[in-house]
Design a protein around this motif. Structure first.
Motif, mmCIF file in Angstrom:
data_model
loop_
_atom_site.group_PDB
_atom_site.id
_atom_site.type_symbol
_atom_site.label_atom_id
_atom_site.label_comp_id
_atom_site.label_asym_id
_atom_site.label_seq_id
_atom_site.Cartn_x
_atom_site.Cartn_y
_atom_site.Cartn_z
ATOM 1 N N LYS A 137 0.965 -1.347 0.207
ATOM 2 C CA LYS A 137 -0.239 -0.326 0.222
ATOM 3 C C LYS A 137 0.912 1.113 -0.018
ATOM 4 C CE LYS A 137 -3.515 -2.852 1.736
ATOM 5 N NZ LYS A 137 -4.474 -2.401 3.824
ATOM 6 N N ALA A 138 0.268 2.584 -0.974
ATOM 7 C CA ALA A 138 0.897 3.498 -0.790
ATOM 8 C C ALA A 138 1.513 4.490 0.453
ATOM 9 C CB ALA A 138 0.432 4.677 -1.593
ATOM 10 N N SER A 139 0.810 4.303 1.170
ATOM 11 C CA SER A 139 0.928 4.442 3.010
ATOM 12 C C SER A 139 1.422 3.670 2.821
ATOM 13 C CB SER A 139 -1.023 4.253 3.351
ATOM 14 O OG SER A 139 -1.122 3.073 3.943
ATOM 15 N N GLN A 140 2.453 2.522 3.390
ATOM 16 C CA GLN A 140 3.493 2.473 4.142
ATOM 17 C C GLN A 140 4.857 2.669 3.415
ATOM 18 O OE1 GLN A 140 2.703 -1.634 2.738
ATOM 19 N NE2 GLN A 140 1.725 -2.321 5.070
ATOM 20 N N PRO B 264 6.077 6.147 3.019
ATOM 21 C CA PRO B 264 5.862 7.490 3.237
ATOM 22 C C PRO B 264 6.499 8.738 2.846
ATOM 23 C CG PRO B 264 6.312 6.836 5.398
ATOM 24 C CD PRO B 264 6.600 5.369 4.442
ATOM 25 N N HIS B 265 8.449 8.434 2.547
ATOM 26 C CA HIS B 265 9.091 9.123 2.055
ATOM 27 C C HIS B 265 9.764 8.762 0.523
ATOM 28 C CE1 HIS B 265 10.003 7.755 6.137
ATOM 29 N NE2 HIS B 265 10.072 8.795 6.547
ATOM 30 N N TRP C 268 9.266 6.262 -4.075
ATOM 31 C CA TRP C 268 8.348 6.193 -2.418
ATOM 32 C C TRP C 268 8.767 4.611 -2.094
ATOM 33 C CZ3 TRP C 268 5.898 9.874 -1.040
ATOM 34 C CH2 TRP C 268 4.696 10.970 -2.312
ATOM 35 N N ASP D 243 10.364 3.327 2.545
ATOM 36 C CA ASP D 243 9.872 3.590 3.893
ATOM 37 C C ASP D 243 11.716 3.357 4.755
ATOM 38 O OD1 ASP D 243 9.046 3.998 6.608
ATOM 39 O OD2 ASP D 243 8.451 1.297 6.417
ATOM 40 N N ARG E 149 9.260 -0.142 -3.193
ATOM 41 C CA ARG E 149 7.760 -1.279 -3.835
ATOM 42 C C ARG E 149 9.095 -1.710 -4.672
ATOM 43 N NH1 ARG E 149 4.186 1.977 -4.963
ATOM 44 N NH2 ARG E 149 2.298 1.912 -3.219
#
Length: 116
Positions: free
Chosen positions: A2-5, A7-8, A38, A40, A66
């Motif tokens: 998920k994109a919310s995982q 954040p950086h 993106w 984490d 990802r």
């Protein structure tokens, strides 16, 4: 993943070529942005830092990204730019344990002094 995982935003850069300064004759390395993705990014825990030092490693953080065909081509000749700092990629990216196609983890160590 998920994109919310993730954040950086990090930028993967690749060494392009050495450029010679016409005034000093000194060779300087030119880096180009390969991809901005993106991630984490997390600093190592104190326990992990102590273990890394015991092994003479300079790993400071990890970046989980990802999986993609382009991301799978990241290697140790590249560097990571994150929050104005440069990090070396220490070892090849590691795949997730299940599908090996969900995410990659980059071990990040202290960047070279001349990268500032």
């Amino acid at each position: 993943m998920k994109a919310s995982q993730l954040p950086h935003r990090i930028t993967i850069q690749q060494e392009n070529k050495a450029v010679q300064n016409t005034n000093t004759g000194r060779l300087t390395t030119e880096w180009v942005d390969l991809m901005t993705i993106w991630a984490d990014v997390s600093d190592l825990s104190t326990k992990d830092q102590l273990q890394a030092k015991a092994l003479s490693s300079t790993i400071q953080a990890r970046a989980k990204i990802r999986y993609s065909k382009q991301a799978s081509e990241i290697n140790t000749t590249m560097r990571v730019k994150f929050e104005g700092n440069y990090y070396q990629i220490d070892g090849n990216p590691t795949h997730d344990l299940n599908s090996r196609r969900e995410y990659l983890t980059l071990n990040l160590s202290t960047g070279k002094k001349e990268w500032k």
